[in-house]
Design an enzyme around this catalytic site. Sequence first.
Site, PDB file in Angstrom:
ATOM      1  CG  HIS A   1     101.025 -11.954  38.272  1.00 64.34           C
ATOM      2  ND1 HIS A   1     101.683 -11.056  37.462  1.00 64.34           N
ATOM      3  CD2 HIS A   1      99.812 -12.164  37.691  1.00 64.34           C
ATOM      4  CE1 HIS A   1     100.892 -10.730  36.436  1.00 64.34           C
ATOM      5  NE2 HIS A   1      99.763 -11.394  36.556  1.00 64.34           N
TER       6      HIS A   1
ATOM      7  CG  HIS B   1      97.862 -15.165  34.450  1.00 64.33           C
ATOM      8  ND1 HIS B   1      96.618 -14.779  34.889  1.00 64.33           N
ATOM      9  CD2 HIS B   1      98.640 -14.054  34.522  1.00 64.33           C
ATOM     10  CE1 HIS B   1      96.639 -13.496  35.195  1.00 64.33           C
ATOM     11  NE2 HIS B   1      97.850 -13.021  34.984  1.00 64.33           N
TER      12      HIS B   1
ATOM     13  CG  ASP C   1      94.680 -17.098  32.563  1.00 60.24           C
ATOM     14  OD1 ASP C   1      95.001 -17.820  33.530  1.00 60.24           O
ATOM     15  OD2 ASP C   1      95.339 -17.054  31.524  1.00 60.24           O
TER      16      ASP C   1
ATOM     17  CG  ASP D   1      99.864  -9.831  33.339  1.00 55.49           C
ATOM     18  OD1 ASP D   1      99.707 -11.054  33.261  1.00 55.49           O
ATOM     19  OD2 ASP D   1      99.461  -9.142  34.297  1.00 55.49           O
TER      20      ASP D   1
HETATM   21 FE   FE2 Z   1      98.229 -10.959  35.113  1.00 57.34          FE
END
Ligand code: FE2
Lengths: 195, 456
Positions: free
Chosen positions: B218, B213, B210, B351
């Site tokens: 981030h 994301h 992924d 996360d």
């Molecule tokens: Fe991450």
Amino acid sequence: MLTTGEQSQRGTSAPAFRSMGMARVPVETQVAIEQFLYAEAELLDDWQWRTWQQLFAEDAHYRMPIRRNRLRRQRKTDEAEDSGGLEVAHFDDDVNSLDLRVQQLESGMHWAEDPPSRSRHLVTNVRVQPAGTDGEFHVRSSFLVYRNRLEAEVDLWAGERRDVLRTHGESFLIADRIILLDQNLVLSKNLSVFF
Amino acid sequence: MSDTDATRLNELVDWENGLIGPEIFINDDIYRQELDRLFGRAWLFIAHDSMLPGPGDFLNTYMGGDPVLAIRQRDGGVRVFLNACRHRGMKVCRAEDGNAKNFMCSYHGWTYNTAGELINVPNLDTAYFNELDQKRWGLVEVAQIAQYKGLWFATFDPTAPPLEDFLGDMLYYIDAWVDRTPGGIEVLPGVIKWTIHGNWKLGAEQFGGDGYHAVITHASSLGTFDPSFLRDIKGIEFASRQGHGYSMIFDRMTRFADDPLGRYNQAQVPERLERLGDARANTVGNFTVFPNLSGLPGSANLRMWHPKGPNEFEIWSWTIVDKDAPEEVKRAQRTSAAFTEGAAGVVETDDGENWDLIGQMLQRGTQTRKMAWNYQMGHGHETDHDPVYPGRVLRNYFGEGPQRAFYRRWLEFMTSESWPVAEALEPDRREHEASRPGAFGAASALRREVHRADHR
Ligand SMILES: [Fe+2]
Ligand code: FES
């Protein structure tokens, strides 16, 4: 205070007992240092991270070693002493990387702290000793940090700080900070608040 | 959960169309079945060779829900035992690592040596009339253990195929971070462990591929500290038929341009090119080795997702360095890794926010459990016949091929009685190697053999 008799019953030698940090600085210094730590906590709990970051001296290190569950006989006497080695740490910042962390908080995109967590830094058991260098003090204190986040998230972190505080005008600078969290396995989803 | 529920699981995991029912992230019965059928059979990462340097060195870890004790033997091998006393099941060792000659259970005192044998039973004569056959009551050992270039794996399943078959085409990508220098890697002492209130698969699937994301999650770290990182990203994404995944960005080796390791890494380029070939040498990646080993070679990170219940997992995160790197490089790597990954890492903290909140929603909701999740990104744009990269490859950094492959494999483990054979879609890796001597010549194959011999 314990009598000499009680000390020896407990197997505590007199020098070790003294080094536990019984008051050896003037009471005004003790009070000034405690007030400094309380004011610092207030900055953190009020989300004044930039001002907080300016409390650190240019050469400061700000670090949190990991804790280990080891057999008593193989336990290192002082995990903090090891943090200069190759053992990994939760963080090991100098003023530059600390500055980046504050920048991240100010970015408006640091989702772990946006909306910001509410935190309460309780600082207690403040023990002060002269550091041997003029105007510097070794300060050990205990902390309890409560975090409440969004709707129902609660984290409690207890631990100890080992600071070197440097006299700076009417106040102090943090010249060094080691944070020992009383958790080996961190029981929360992140450590996105400062300690 | 009974076997008839295979139908239900097939409904929940429609990997062909990229639709997943989130019940698989929260349902207790599915979780129990997962511990047994997936974690009870798959090859699971135990430790890197460097974490157990000498005889009697041990470390405690988990295989699925069960604690296991990995112990370096006198002959240089490693053995892995259930960390559970044969008398009443108490943990025989509670320290996370250390060195020991034997392990005495703290309940009634049965004592085992480092080979797992029961060597002492208190009151053997007065309590057991000397009738206890100690040989039969050693610690329960895993069915198989094997290593690949210093990475030790174990499985509870005696019928599991050899480790290298299980890793399959993932080996090509593993080599890119374990075999980029002659000395290989080592793991720095200490592990960062923390807790996410969510399902372990959320972490595993993200690291498989992924990259999507990263741009948003981030933004405050990767995006703020080094905006070039997220600007027109060129890379690929690999999905293995065995459930593994890797995605990589080309033309950089660390996540931040001003990383203190930049100079060291730059100096390593010729060596890496020679050992790995152009396609893998100068990249930053993230991967998942099915089911729960992951890492970020560009951030020197290796990690496990340990399941702790349907809605809780622990992350165990290590820092890896080139074994032969100078001390100051290792030190710089340690500091820079701590800055980005781990419970307090500027990248990682964001996360945790996502995984934990998804966990809360699934736990409390009903409607949110029914809504199918979309795993369709890049579907139909992948190829099994990429001229350079083995596996199923998407020549794009964004895609969800690794996730579809992960859940396909997960479904096979969950619904099959015996070891689930993955029929091969892609050309066999060794044929693939042979056809590209530039990347894997005879010389590099030989070097791998020599390297392996060093680890014995
Ligand atoms: Fe991450
Ligand atoms: S449980 Fe270990 S000796 Fe009884």
